[in-house]
Design an enzyme around this catalytic site. Structure first.
Site, PDB file in Angstrom:
ATOM      1  N   HIS A   5       0.899  -1.162   0.000  1.00 16.08           N
ATOM      2  CA  HIS A   5       0.000   0.000   0.000  1.00 16.08           C
ATOM      3  C   HIS A   5       0.933   1.206   0.000  1.00 16.08           C
ATOM      4  O   HIS A   5       1.447   1.601   1.052  1.00 16.08           O
ATOM      5  CB  HIS A   5      -0.880   0.033   1.248  1.00 16.08           C
ATOM      6  CG  HIS A   5      -1.653  -1.234   1.480  1.00 16.08           C
ATOM      7  ND1 HIS A   5      -2.743  -1.587   0.721  1.00 16.08           N
ATOM      8  CD2 HIS A   5      -1.480  -2.230   2.376  1.00 16.08           C
ATOM      9  CE1 HIS A   5      -3.219  -2.746   1.158  1.00 16.08           C
ATOM     10  NE2 HIS A   5      -2.462  -3.162   2.152  1.00 16.08           N
ATOM     11  N   GLN A  63       1.148   4.204   2.542  1.00  8.28           N
ATOM     12  CA  GLN A  63       1.521   3.963   3.937  1.00  8.28           C
ATOM     13  C   GLN A  63       3.012   4.176   4.189  1.00  8.28           C
ATOM     14  O   GLN A  63       3.439   4.272   5.336  1.00  8.28           O
ATOM     15  CB  GLN A  63       1.068   2.561   4.370  1.00  8.28           C
ATOM     16  CG  GLN A  63      -0.465   2.468   4.411  1.00  8.28           C
ATOM     17  CD  GLN A  63      -0.988   1.098   4.819  1.00  8.28           C
ATOM     18  OE1 GLN A  63      -0.253   0.282   5.360  1.00  8.28           O
ATOM     19  NE2 GLN A  63      -2.253   0.844   4.550  1.00  8.28           N
ATOM     20  N   ARG A  85      -5.095   1.311  12.621  1.00  7.21           N
ATOM     21  CA  ARG A  85      -5.887   1.627  11.440  1.00  7.21           C
ATOM     22  C   ARG A  85      -6.462   3.040  11.518  1.00  7.21           C
ATOM     23  O   ARG A  85      -6.611   3.710  10.492  1.00  7.21           O
ATOM     24  CB  ARG A  85      -7.026   0.597  11.284  1.00  7.21           C
ATOM     25  CG  ARG A  85      -7.649   0.629   9.900  1.00  7.21           C
ATOM     26  CD  ARG A  85      -8.670  -0.471   9.735  1.00  7.21           C
ATOM     27  NE  ARG A  85      -9.877  -0.210  10.515  1.00  7.21           N
ATOM     28  CZ  ARG A  85     -11.067  -0.736  10.243  1.00  7.21           C
ATOM     29  NH1 ARG A  85     -11.214  -1.572   9.228  1.00  7.21           N
ATOM     30  NH2 ARG A  85     -12.123  -0.473  10.987  1.00  7.21           N
ATOM     31  N   TYR A 124      -6.415   1.042  -2.845  1.00  4.47           N
ATOM     32  CA  TYR A 124      -7.829   1.331  -2.517  1.00  4.47           C
ATOM     33  C   TYR A 124      -8.118   2.805  -2.298  1.00  4.47           C
ATOM     34  O   TYR A 124      -9.252   3.178  -2.003  1.00  4.47           O
ATOM     35  CB  TYR A 124      -8.292   0.511  -1.319  1.00  4.47           C
ATOM     36  CG  TYR A 124      -7.472   0.630  -0.054  1.00  4.47           C
ATOM     37  CD1 TYR A 124      -7.648   1.698   0.821  1.00  4.47           C
ATOM     38  CD2 TYR A 124      -6.544  -0.352   0.282  1.00  4.47           C
ATOM     39  CE1 TYR A 124      -6.912   1.790   1.993  1.00  4.47           C
ATOM     40  CE2 TYR A 124      -5.809  -0.277   1.456  1.00  4.47           C
ATOM     41  CZ  TYR A 124      -5.999   0.793   2.310  1.00  4.47           C
ATOM     42  OH  TYR A 124      -5.267   0.870   3.459  1.00  4.47           O
ATOM     43  N   HIS A 164     -10.831  -6.444  -1.275  1.00 12.25           N
ATOM     44  CA  HIS A 164     -10.142  -5.956  -0.071  1.00 12.25           C
ATOM     45  C   HIS A 164     -10.048  -7.039   0.997  1.00 12.25           C
ATOM     46  O   HIS A 164      -8.986  -7.293   1.562  1.00 12.25           O
ATOM     47  CB  HIS A 164     -10.820  -4.717   0.525  1.00 12.25           C
ATOM     48  CG  HIS A 164     -10.107  -4.249   1.754  1.00 12.25           C
ATOM     49  ND1 HIS A 164     -10.407  -4.726   3.017  1.00 12.25           N
ATOM     50  CD2 HIS A 164      -9.042  -3.429   1.910  1.00 12.25           C
ATOM     51  CE1 HIS A 164      -9.564  -4.197   3.897  1.00 12.25           C
ATOM     52  NE2 HIS A 164      -8.730  -3.405   3.244  1.00 12.25           N
ATOM     53  N   ARG A 205     -14.665  -9.217   4.701  1.00 13.20           N
ATOM     54  CA  ARG A 205     -15.558  -8.322   5.445  1.00 13.20           C
ATOM     55  C   ARG A 205     -15.994  -7.131   4.600  1.00 13.20           C
ATOM     56  O   ARG A 205     -17.030  -6.530   4.865  1.00 13.20           O
ATOM     57  CB  ARG A 205     -14.902  -7.850   6.755  1.00 13.20           C
ATOM     58  CG  ARG A 205     -13.718  -6.925   6.608  1.00 13.20           C
ATOM     59  CD  ARG A 205     -13.162  -6.432   7.976  1.00 13.20           C
ATOM     60  NE  ARG A 205     -12.102  -5.454   7.788  1.00 13.20           N
ATOM     61  CZ  ARG A 205     -10.822  -5.756   7.629  1.00 13.20           C
ATOM     62  NH1 ARG A 205     -10.434  -7.027   7.642  1.00 13.20           N
ATOM     63  NH2 ARG A 205      -9.920  -4.804   7.465  1.00 13.20           N
ATOM     64  N   HIS A 228      -6.904  -9.769   1.004  1.00 16.79           N
ATOM     65  CA  HIS A 228      -6.496  -9.850   2.409  1.00 16.79           C
ATOM     66  C   HIS A 228      -7.336 -10.928   3.085  1.00 16.79           C
ATOM     67  O   HIS A 228      -8.569 -10.906   2.963  1.00 16.79           O
ATOM     68  CB  HIS A 228      -6.852  -8.561   3.163  1.00 16.79           C
ATOM     69  CG  HIS A 228      -6.003  -7.368   2.877  1.00 16.79           C
ATOM     70  ND1 HIS A 228      -6.540  -6.128   2.674  1.00 16.79           N
ATOM     71  CD2 HIS A 228      -4.659  -7.198   2.811  1.00 16.79           C
ATOM     72  CE1 HIS A 228      -5.581  -5.245   2.494  1.00 16.79           C
ATOM     73  NE2 HIS A 228      -4.419  -5.859   2.566  1.00 16.79           N
ATOM     74  N   GLU A 250      -6.085 -12.095   8.668  1.00 17.77           N
ATOM     75  CA  GLU A 250      -4.943 -11.381   9.249  1.00 17.77           C
ATOM     76  C   GLU A 250      -5.088 -11.245  10.760  1.00 17.77           C
ATOM     77  O   GLU A 250      -4.095 -11.256  11.479  1.00 17.77           O
ATOM     78  CB  GLU A 250      -4.829  -9.979   8.603  1.00 17.77           C
ATOM     79  CG  GLU A 250      -3.679  -9.139   9.159  1.00 17.77           C
ATOM     80  CD  GLU A 250      -3.542  -7.784   8.491  1.00 17.77           C
ATOM     81  OE1 GLU A 250      -4.438  -7.420   7.687  1.00 17.77           O
ATOM     82  OE2 GLU A 250      -2.544  -7.097   8.763  1.00 17.77           O
ATOM     83  N   HIS A 297      -1.507 -12.444   3.813  1.00 19.26           N
ATOM     84  CA  HIS A 297      -1.382 -12.757   5.249  1.00 19.26           C
ATOM     85  C   HIS A 297      -1.773 -14.225   5.520  1.00 19.26           C
ATOM     86  O   HIS A 297      -0.899 -15.016   5.812  1.00 19.26           O
ATOM     87  CB  HIS A 297      -2.205 -11.811   6.139  1.00 19.26           C
ATOM     88  CG  HIS A 297      -1.869 -10.368   5.951  1.00 19.26           C
ATOM     89  ND1 HIS A 297      -0.599  -9.882   6.129  1.00 19.26           N
ATOM     90  CD2 HIS A 297      -2.636  -9.306   5.572  1.00 19.26           C
ATOM     91  CE1 HIS A 297      -0.595  -8.597   5.884  1.00 19.26           C
ATOM     92  NE2 HIS A 297      -1.808  -8.214   5.538  1.00 19.26           N
ATOM     93  N   ASP A 318       4.054  -4.499   2.318  1.00 24.50           N
ATOM     94  CA  ASP A 318       2.762  -4.107   2.889  1.00 24.50           C
ATOM     95  C   ASP A 318       2.749  -2.657   3.375  1.00 24.50           C
ATOM     96  O   ASP A 318       2.630  -1.742   2.585  1.00 24.50           O
ATOM     97  CB  ASP A 318       2.399  -5.118   3.992  1.00 24.50           C
ATOM     98  CG  ASP A 318       0.962  -4.994   4.465  1.00 24.50           C
ATOM     99  OD1 ASP A 318       0.259  -4.071   4.010  1.00 24.50           O
ATOM    100  OD2 ASP A 318       0.526  -5.807   5.306  1.00 24.50           O
TER     101      ASP A 318
HETATM  102 ZN    ZN Z   1      -2.471  -5.006   3.068  1.00 29.25          ZN
END
Ligand code: ZN
Length: 445
Positions: free
Chosen positions: A53, A56, A77, A116, A200, A203, A226, A229, A263, A319
Protein backbone atom coordinates in the site's frame (compact mmCIF):
# COMPACT_ATOMS: atom_id res chain seq x y z
CA UNK A 1 12.46 -37.24 22.84
CA UNK A 2 14.56 -34.08 22.64
CA UNK A 3 17.68 -36.21 22.19
CA UNK A 4 16.35 -37.95 19.12
CA UNK A 5 15.37 -34.57 17.61
CA UNK A 6 18.97 -33.32 17.68
CA UNK A 7 20.54 -33.26 14.21
CA UNK A 8 23.15 -36.01 13.98
CA UNK A 9 25.83 -33.51 12.88
CA UNK A 10 25.47 -31.14 15.86
CA UNK A 11 28.60 -32.62 17.49
CA UNK A 12 32.31 -32.00 16.97
CA UNK A 13 33.63 -29.86 14.13
CA UNK A 14 35.18 -32.77 12.14
CA UNK A 15 31.90 -34.65 12.45
CA UNK A 16 30.05 -31.54 11.26
CA UNK A 17 32.28 -31.21 8.20
CA UNK A 18 31.83 -34.88 7.38
CA UNK A 19 28.10 -34.49 7.78
CA UNK A 20 28.01 -31.40 5.53
CA UNK A 21 29.91 -33.33 2.84
CA UNK A 22 27.48 -36.18 3.24
CA UNK A 23 24.53 -33.78 2.86
CA UNK A 24 26.13 -32.13 -0.18
CA UNK A 25 26.59 -35.51 -1.85
CA UNK A 26 22.93 -36.33 -1.21
CA UNK A 27 21.72 -33.18 -2.93
CA UNK A 28 20.42 -33.11 -6.43
CA UNK A 29 20.14 -29.77 -8.15
CA UNK A 30 16.40 -29.01 -8.29
CA UNK A 31 16.82 -26.64 -11.23
CA UNK A 32 19.46 -24.41 -12.78
CA UNK A 33 21.75 -22.54 -10.37
CA UNK A 34 19.99 -19.56 -8.83
CA UNK A 35 23.15 -17.52 -8.30
CA UNK A 36 25.98 -16.90 -10.77
CA UNK A 37 29.22 -14.98 -10.70
CA UNK A 38 29.11 -11.95 -13.03
CA UNK A 39 31.78 -9.33 -13.74
CA UNK A 40 30.10 -6.87 -11.36
CA UNK A 41 29.39 -9.34 -8.53
CA UNK A 42 26.96 -12.13 -7.61
CA UNK A 43 23.92 -12.17 -9.90
CA UNK A 44 20.57 -13.30 -8.44
CA UNK A 45 17.03 -13.18 -9.81
CA UNK A 46 14.87 -10.21 -8.84
CA UNK A 47 12.52 -10.42 -5.85
CA UNK A 48 8.81 -9.76 -6.39
CA UNK A 49 7.10 -7.66 -3.72
CA UNK A 50 3.66 -9.25 -3.54
CA UNK A 51 1.91 -6.72 -1.32
CA UNK A 52 2.15 -2.94 -1.08
CA UNK A 53 0.00 0.00 0.00
CA UNK A 54 2.26 2.76 -1.32
CA UNK A 55 0.74 5.67 0.61
CA UNK A 56 1.52 3.96 3.94
CA UNK A 57 5.22 4.62 3.28
CA UNK A 58 4.48 8.15 4.52
CA UNK A 59 3.43 6.96 7.98
CA UNK A 60 6.17 4.40 8.59
CA UNK A 61 7.56 5.08 12.06
CA UNK A 62 4.73 7.45 12.97
CA UNK A 63 2.43 5.01 14.76
CA UNK A 64 4.86 3.79 17.42
CA UNK A 65 3.54 5.88 20.33
CA UNK A 66 1.19 4.75 23.12
CA UNK A 67 -2.29 5.99 22.32
CA UNK A 68 -4.56 3.45 23.92
CA UNK A 69 -4.04 0.84 26.65
CA UNK A 70 -5.02 -1.87 24.14
CA UNK A 71 -3.15 -0.61 21.07
CA UNK A 72 -3.64 -3.04 18.20
CA UNK A 73 -4.15 -3.34 14.48
CA UNK A 74 -7.51 -1.62 14.95
CA UNK A 75 -6.07 1.48 16.68
CA UNK A 76 -3.21 1.58 14.14
CA UNK A 77 -5.89 1.63 11.44
CA UNK A 78 -7.23 4.92 12.85
CA UNK A 79 -3.80 6.53 12.37
CA UNK A 80 -3.64 5.07 8.87
CA UNK A 81 -7.06 6.48 7.98
CA UNK A 82 -6.01 9.94 9.19
CA UNK A 83 -2.95 9.81 6.92
CA UNK A 84 -4.95 8.43 3.99
CA UNK A 85 -7.36 11.37 4.22
CA UNK A 86 -4.53 13.78 3.34
CA UNK A 87 -3.53 12.24 0.01
CA UNK A 88 -4.24 13.66 -3.42
CA UNK A 89 -2.94 12.33 -6.75
CA UNK A 90 0.23 14.46 -6.72
CA UNK A 91 1.16 13.38 -3.19
CA UNK A 92 0.37 9.76 -4.05
CA UNK A 93 2.73 9.90 -7.02
CA UNK A 94 5.55 11.53 -5.03
CA UNK A 95 5.34 9.04 -2.15
CA UNK A 96 4.99 6.00 -4.43
CA UNK A 97 7.94 7.12 -6.56
CA UNK A 98 10.18 7.36 -3.50
CA UNK A 99 8.94 4.00 -2.27
CA UNK A 100 9.46 2.22 -5.57
CA UNK A 101 12.99 3.63 -5.90
CA UNK A 102 13.71 2.30 -2.39
CA UNK A 103 12.29 -1.08 -3.37
CA UNK A 104 14.56 -1.30 -6.41
CA UNK A 105 17.61 -0.32 -4.37
CA UNK A 106 16.75 -3.10 -1.92
CA UNK A 107 16.39 -5.76 -4.63
CA UNK A 108 12.65 -5.83 -5.33
CA UNK A 109 12.09 -5.78 -9.10
CA UNK A 110 8.28 -5.89 -9.19
CA UNK A 111 5.48 -4.71 -6.93
CA UNK A 112 1.87 -5.80 -6.51
CA UNK A 113 0.16 -2.54 -5.54
CA UNK A 114 -3.04 -3.22 -3.57
CA UNK A 115 -4.67 0.11 -4.25
CA UNK A 116 -7.83 1.33 -2.52
CA UNK A 117 -7.35 5.12 -2.22
CA UNK A 118 -9.46 5.78 -5.31
CA UNK A 119 -11.58 8.88 -4.70
CA UNK A 120 -11.46 12.37 -3.22
CA UNK A 121 -11.49 12.54 0.60
CA UNK A 122 -15.27 13.15 0.69
CA UNK A 123 -15.83 9.96 -1.34
CA UNK A 124 -16.74 11.64 -4.62
CA UNK A 125 -14.91 10.40 -7.73
CA UNK A 126 -12.21 12.67 -9.13
CA UNK A 127 -12.99 14.27 -12.52
CA UNK A 128 -10.70 11.57 -13.92
CA UNK A 129 -11.99 8.64 -11.82
CA UNK A 130 -8.80 6.60 -12.31
CA UNK A 131 -6.37 9.44 -11.54
CA UNK A 132 -5.04 7.81 -8.35
CA UNK A 133 -4.34 4.59 -10.27
CA UNK A 134 -2.59 6.60 -12.97
CA UNK A 135 -0.43 8.26 -10.30
CA UNK A 136 0.77 4.82 -9.21
CA UNK A 137 1.46 3.73 -12.78
CA UNK A 138 3.41 6.96 -13.33
CA UNK A 139 5.47 6.28 -10.20
CA UNK A 140 6.31 2.80 -11.46
CA UNK A 141 7.23 4.12 -14.89
CA UNK A 142 9.46 6.85 -13.41
CA UNK A 143 11.43 4.33 -11.38
CA UNK A 144 11.46 1.37 -13.80
CA UNK A 145 9.90 -1.17 -11.41
CA UNK A 146 7.38 -3.65 -12.80
CA UNK A 147 3.92 -3.06 -11.36
CA UNK A 148 0.92 -5.34 -10.99
CA UNK A 149 -1.68 -2.73 -10.16
CA UNK A 150 -4.56 -4.24 -8.18
CA UNK A 151 -7.48 -1.82 -7.94
CA UNK A 152 -9.34 -2.82 -4.80
CA UNK A 153 -13.04 -3.56 -4.55
CA UNK A 154 -14.10 -2.20 -1.16
CA UNK A 155 -17.86 -2.05 -0.52
CA UNK A 156 -18.78 -2.56 3.13
CA UNK A 157 -17.56 -1.55 6.58
CA UNK A 158 -17.84 -5.02 8.08
CA UNK A 159 -19.19 -8.57 7.84
CA UNK A 160 -22.62 -7.33 8.95
CA UNK A 161 -22.94 -5.42 5.68
CA UNK A 162 -22.81 -1.94 7.22
CA UNK A 163 -22.07 0.97 4.89
CA UNK A 164 -18.55 2.35 4.63
CA UNK A 165 -17.58 4.73 7.41
CA UNK A 166 -16.90 8.38 6.67
CA UNK A 167 -13.16 7.83 6.25
CA UNK A 168 -13.65 4.70 4.14
CA UNK A 169 -15.81 6.41 1.51
CA UNK A 170 -12.92 7.25 -0.73
CA UNK A 171 -12.17 3.52 -1.02
CA UNK A 172 -15.61 2.48 -2.28
CA UNK A 173 -17.05 1.10 -5.52
CA UNK A 174 -20.03 -0.93 -6.56
CA UNK A 175 -19.41 -3.93 -8.82
CA UNK A 176 -20.29 -2.08 -12.02
CA UNK A 177 -18.07 0.95 -11.39
CA UNK A 178 -15.22 -1.29 -10.27
CA UNK A 179 -15.39 -3.36 -13.46
CA UNK A 180 -15.42 -0.12 -15.46
CA UNK A 181 -12.26 1.03 -13.66
CA UNK A 182 -10.62 -2.34 -14.20
CA UNK A 183 -11.45 -2.44 -17.94
CA UNK A 184 -10.07 1.07 -18.47
CA UNK A 185 -6.85 0.31 -16.62
CA UNK A 186 -6.28 -2.86 -18.68
CA UNK A 187 -5.49 -0.59 -21.63
CA UNK A 188 -2.31 0.44 -19.82
CA UNK A 189 -0.89 -3.09 -19.74
CA UNK A 190 2.62 -3.43 -21.18
CA UNK A 191 5.86 -5.34 -20.67
CA UNK A 192 6.12 -3.81 -17.21
CA UNK A 193 2.46 -3.19 -16.30
CA UNK A 194 -0.21 -5.73 -15.35
CA UNK A 195 -3.69 -4.98 -14.05
CA UNK A 196 -5.22 -7.47 -11.64
CA UNK A 197 -8.11 -7.66 -9.19
CA UNK A 198 -8.00 -7.08 -5.46
CA UNK A 199 -10.88 -7.97 -3.19
CA UNK A 200 -10.14 -5.96 -0.07
CA UNK A 201 -11.26 -8.72 2.30
CA UNK A 202 -14.25 -10.90 2.98
CA UNK A 203 -15.56 -8.32 5.44
CA UNK A 204 -15.53 -5.58 2.76
CA UNK A 205 -16.97 -7.59 -0.16
CA UNK A 206 -20.37 -9.34 0.15
CA UNK A 207 -20.58 -12.86 -1.31
CA UNK A 208 -22.82 -11.96 -4.25
CA UNK A 209 -20.53 -9.05 -5.22
CA UNK A 210 -17.51 -11.33 -5.07
CA UNK A 211 -19.19 -13.79 -7.45
CA UNK A 212 -20.21 -11.02 -9.85
CA UNK A 213 -16.71 -9.56 -10.03
CA UNK A 214 -15.02 -12.93 -10.46
CA UNK A 215 -17.46 -13.76 -13.27
CA UNK A 216 -16.56 -10.48 -15.00
CA UNK A 217 -12.77 -10.98 -14.99
CA UNK A 218 -10.72 -12.19 -17.95
CA UNK A 219 -9.37 -15.70 -17.46
CA UNK A 220 -5.76 -14.56 -16.99
CA UNK A 221 -6.44 -11.94 -14.30
CA UNK A 222 -4.59 -12.31 -11.01
CA UNK A 223 -6.73 -12.04 -7.88
CA UNK A 224 -5.40 -10.89 -4.51
CA UNK A 225 -7.30 -10.73 -1.21
CA UNK A 226 -6.50 -9.85 2.41
CA UNK A 227 -7.53 -12.81 4.52
CA UNK A 228 -7.35 -14.10 8.10
CA UNK A 229 -4.94 -11.38 9.25
CA UNK A 230 -6.62 -10.80 12.61
CA UNK A 231 -8.42 -13.03 15.12
CA UNK A 232 -11.37 -10.61 15.25
CA UNK A 233 -11.87 -11.08 11.52
CA UNK A 234 -11.81 -14.88 11.90
CA UNK A 235 -14.37 -14.77 14.74
CA UNK A 236 -16.72 -12.43 12.83
CA UNK A 237 -16.51 -14.57 9.71
CA UNK A 238 -17.45 -17.67 11.69
CA UNK A 239 -20.35 -15.80 13.31
CA UNK A 240 -21.75 -14.35 10.07
CA UNK A 241 -20.77 -16.85 7.36
CA UNK A 242 -20.49 -20.01 9.40
CA UNK A 243 -16.88 -20.79 8.53
CA UNK A 244 -13.36 -19.51 9.05
CA UNK A 245 -12.30 -17.02 6.30
CA UNK A 246 -9.94 -19.26 4.31
CA UNK A 247 -12.33 -22.21 4.56
CA UNK A 248 -15.21 -20.03 3.40
CA UNK A 249 -13.18 -18.73 0.45
CA UNK A 250 -12.04 -22.20 -0.62
CA UNK A 251 -15.66 -23.39 -0.50
CA UNK A 252 -17.14 -20.38 -2.33
CA UNK A 253 -14.62 -19.46 -5.04
CA UNK A 254 -12.51 -21.41 -7.51
CA UNK A 255 -9.25 -20.61 -5.75
CA UNK A 256 -6.31 -21.66 -7.92
CA UNK A 257 -2.83 -20.53 -8.96
CA UNK A 258 -4.14 -17.14 -10.09
CA UNK A 259 -4.93 -16.30 -6.47
CA UNK A 260 -2.73 -14.66 -3.85
CA UNK A 261 -3.95 -14.82 -0.27
CA UNK A 262 -2.43 -11.93 1.65
CA UNK A 263 -1.38 -12.76 5.25
CA UNK A 264 -3.52 -15.92 5.82
CA UNK A 265 -2.03 -15.74 9.31
CA UNK A 266 -4.66 -17.66 11.25
CA UNK A 267 -5.23 -21.11 9.74
CA UNK A 268 -6.38 -24.47 10.99
CA UNK A 269 -4.90 -27.70 9.65
CA UNK A 270 -7.64 -28.20 7.07
CA UNK A 271 -7.12 -24.69 5.72
CA UNK A 272 -3.36 -25.24 5.43
CA UNK A 273 -4.03 -28.37 3.36
CA UNK A 274 -6.69 -26.62 1.29
CA UNK A 275 -4.37 -23.76 0.36
CA UNK A 276 -1.64 -26.21 -0.67
CA UNK A 277 -4.05 -28.15 -2.90
CA UNK A 278 -5.46 -24.98 -4.47
CA UNK A 279 -2.09 -23.84 -5.86
CA UNK A 280 -2.68 -20.32 -4.50
CA UNK A 281 0.22 -18.23 -3.21
CA UNK A 282 0.29 -16.82 0.31
CA UNK A 283 1.80 -13.32 0.50
CA UNK A 284 3.52 -13.23 3.88
CA UNK A 285 4.50 -9.79 5.19
CA UNK A 286 6.67 -10.57 8.23
CA UNK A 287 7.77 -7.04 9.23
CA UNK A 288 4.27 -5.58 8.88
CA UNK A 289 2.65 -8.57 10.60
CA UNK A 290 5.14 -8.09 13.44
CA UNK A 291 4.65 -4.32 13.51
CA UNK A 292 0.85 -4.69 13.68
CA UNK A 293 0.85 -7.62 16.10
CA UNK A 294 -1.05 -9.84 13.69
CA UNK A 295 0.44 -13.19 14.64
CA UNK A 296 2.85 -15.69 13.12
CA UNK A 297 2.16 -17.46 9.83
CA UNK A 298 2.49 -21.27 10.16
CA UNK A 299 5.34 -21.58 7.63
CA UNK A 300 6.46 -25.06 8.57
CA UNK A 301 2.99 -26.56 8.12
CA UNK A 302 2.49 -24.57 4.90
CA UNK A 303 5.74 -25.93 3.41
CA UNK A 304 4.72 -29.46 4.37
CA UNK A 305 1.41 -28.92 2.55
CA UNK A 306 -1.26 -31.59 2.41
CA UNK A 307 1.08 -34.49 3.10
CA UNK A 308 0.34 -35.97 -0.32
CA UNK A 309 2.75 -33.95 -2.42
CA UNK A 310 1.02 -30.57 -2.70
CA UNK A 311 3.22 -28.03 -0.91
CA UNK A 312 2.29 -24.50 0.05
CA UNK A 313 3.40 -21.70 -2.25
CA UNK A 314 4.35 -18.34 -0.83
CA UNK A 315 6.04 -14.98 -1.40
CA UNK A 316 6.77 -11.82 0.59
CA UNK A 317 5.35 -8.33 0.71
CA UNK A 318 6.43 -5.12 2.41
CA UNK A 319 2.76 -4.11 2.89
CA UNK A 320 2.86 -1.06 5.23
CA UNK A 321 6.55 -0.41 4.47
CA UNK A 322 7.70 -0.36 8.08
CA UNK A 323 10.64 -2.00 6.29
CA UNK A 324 11.49 -1.98 2.58
CA UNK A 325 13.94 -4.85 2.38
CA UNK A 326 13.58 -8.39 1.07
CA UNK A 327 16.49 -9.33 3.33
CA UNK A 328 14.56 -8.28 6.41
CA UNK A 329 11.32 -9.97 5.29
CA UNK A 330 13.07 -13.28 4.54
CA UNK A 331 15.30 -13.14 7.62
CA UNK A 332 12.33 -12.53 9.94
CA UNK A 333 10.15 -15.04 8.19
CA UNK A 334 12.71 -17.67 9.18
CA UNK A 335 13.59 -16.16 12.58
CA UNK A 336 9.95 -15.93 13.67
CA UNK A 337 9.64 -19.68 13.11
CA UNK A 338 12.87 -20.39 15.00
CA UNK A 339 11.68 -18.36 17.99
CA UNK A 340 8.32 -20.11 17.99
CA UNK A 341 9.63 -23.67 17.52
CA UNK A 342 13.02 -23.46 19.29
CA UNK A 343 14.54 -25.13 16.22
CA UNK A 344 16.82 -23.89 13.43
CA UNK A 345 16.67 -24.00 9.63
CA UNK A 346 12.89 -24.17 9.27
CA UNK A 347 12.52 -23.28 5.58
CA UNK A 348 13.21 -26.57 3.83
CA UNK A 349 12.83 -27.87 0.32
CA UNK A 350 13.85 -31.15 -1.20
CA UNK A 351 17.38 -31.13 -2.55
CA UNK A 352 18.43 -27.72 -1.14
CA UNK A 353 20.54 -27.51 2.03
CA UNK A 354 20.84 -23.72 2.17
CA UNK A 355 18.01 -21.96 4.02
CA UNK A 356 18.65 -18.72 2.12
CA UNK A 357 18.52 -20.47 -1.22
CA UNK A 358 15.35 -22.31 -0.18
CA UNK A 359 13.76 -18.95 0.65
CA UNK A 360 14.93 -17.38 -2.61
CA UNK A 361 13.63 -20.33 -4.64
CA UNK A 362 10.35 -20.07 -2.74
CA UNK A 363 9.72 -16.45 -3.72
CA UNK A 364 10.74 -17.20 -7.32
CA UNK A 365 8.48 -20.24 -7.64
CA UNK A 366 5.31 -18.18 -7.12
CA UNK A 367 6.46 -15.01 -8.89
CA UNK A 368 4.84 -15.42 -12.30
CA UNK A 369 1.55 -16.76 -10.96
CA UNK A 370 1.17 -14.01 -8.38
CA UNK A 371 2.37 -11.02 -10.46
CA UNK A 372 1.45 -12.06 -14.01
CA UNK A 373 4.95 -11.26 -15.29
CA UNK A 374 7.59 -13.31 -17.01
CA UNK A 375 10.49 -11.59 -15.25
CA UNK A 376 13.11 -14.30 -15.62
CA UNK A 377 15.63 -11.92 -17.17
CA UNK A 378 15.44 -9.36 -14.36
CA UNK A 379 18.30 -9.60 -11.92
CA UNK A 380 20.11 -8.02 -9.05
CA UNK A 381 23.85 -8.05 -8.46
CA UNK A 382 25.36 -8.23 -4.98
CA UNK A 383 28.63 -6.37 -4.35
CA UNK A 384 31.27 -9.11 -4.32
CA UNK A 385 33.77 -6.62 -2.88
CA UNK A 386 31.75 -6.08 0.30
CA UNK A 387 33.75 -7.39 3.28
CA UNK A 388 30.81 -9.46 4.46
CA UNK A 389 30.95 -11.46 1.20
CA UNK A 390 34.71 -12.10 1.40
CA UNK A 391 35.38 -15.68 0.34
CA UNK A 392 31.76 -16.28 -0.67
CA UNK A 393 30.86 -19.15 -2.98
CA UNK A 394 27.77 -20.05 -5.01
CA UNK A 395 26.76 -22.31 -2.13
CA UNK A 396 26.74 -19.73 0.65
CA UNK A 397 26.35 -16.27 -0.90
CA UNK A 398 22.54 -16.20 -0.56
CA UNK A 399 22.75 -17.25 3.10
CA UNK A 400 25.32 -14.54 3.73
CA UNK A 401 23.13 -11.95 2.03
CA UNK A 402 20.03 -12.84 4.05
CA UNK A 403 21.52 -13.86 7.38
CA UNK A 404 24.51 -11.61 8.03
CA UNK A 405 24.93 -7.92 8.70
CA UNK A 406 22.84 -4.91 7.78
CA UNK A 407 24.81 -3.11 5.11
CA UNK A 408 22.86 -3.05 1.81
CA UNK A 409 24.67 -5.37 -0.60
CA UNK A 410 22.62 -4.78 -3.76
CA UNK A 411 24.93 -3.10 -6.24
CA UNK A 412 22.99 -3.19 -9.51
CA UNK A 413 19.39 -3.88 -10.45
CA UNK A 414 18.21 -4.58 -14.01
CA UNK A 415 14.49 -4.68 -14.90
CA UNK A 416 13.21 -5.41 -18.42
CA UNK A 417 16.70 -4.85 -19.80
CA UNK A 418 17.26 -1.46 -18.08
CA UNK A 419 19.83 -1.02 -15.31
CA UNK A 420 17.83 1.17 -12.92
CA UNK A 421 20.15 0.88 -9.89
CA UNK A 422 23.90 1.16 -10.25
CA UNK A 423 26.42 1.06 -7.43
CA UNK A 424 23.57 0.93 -4.92
CA UNK A 425 21.82 4.07 -6.10
CA UNK A 426 18.68 4.48 -8.16
CA UNK A 427 19.54 6.56 -11.20
CA UNK A 428 17.07 9.33 -10.19
CA UNK A 429 17.54 9.01 -6.45
CA UNK A 430 18.18 12.71 -5.70
CA UNK A 431 15.36 14.17 -7.79
CA UNK A 432 12.90 11.63 -6.41
CA UNK A 433 13.93 12.30 -2.78
CA UNK A 434 13.65 16.06 -3.24
CA UNK A 435 10.07 15.72 -4.41
CA UNK A 436 9.32 13.27 -1.59
CA UNK A 437 10.58 15.67 1.10
CA UNK A 438 8.25 18.33 -0.25
CA UNK A 439 5.35 15.85 -0.23
CA UNK A 440 6.07 14.90 3.39
CA UNK A 441 6.09 18.59 4.40
CA UNK A 442 2.58 18.88 2.96
CA UNK A 443 1.35 15.63 4.49
CA UNK A 444 2.64 16.48 7.98
CA UNK A 445 1.64 20.16 7.93
ZN1 ZN B 1 -2.47 -5.01 3.07
Amino acid sequence: SIGSMRPPCARSLPQQVACLRHNAAMQTSPTAPIVTRSPRGWALPGIPNLHSHAFQRAMAGLAERHGHPEDSFWTWRETMYAMAARFDPGLMQAVATQLYAEMLEAGYTSVCEFHYLHHAPDGSPYPLPDVMSLALLAAARATGIRITLLPVLYMRGGFDGRALGERQRRFGHDVESWLHLFDGLREHESDTVRIGCALHSLRAVPPEAMRAVLAGLPADARIHIHIAEQHAEVEECIAVRGARPVRWLLDNAEVDARWTLVHATHLDAGEVQGIARSGATVAICPTTEANLGDGLFPLRAHLEGDGEGAVGRWGIGSDSHASVSPVEELRWLEYGQRLATQRRNIARATGVASVGETLLRGVRASAADSTGFDDRDDHIVLDADAPILAGATEDDVVDRWIFSGNRPLVRDVTVAGVRVVEDGRHRYREAIATRYREAMRQLLA
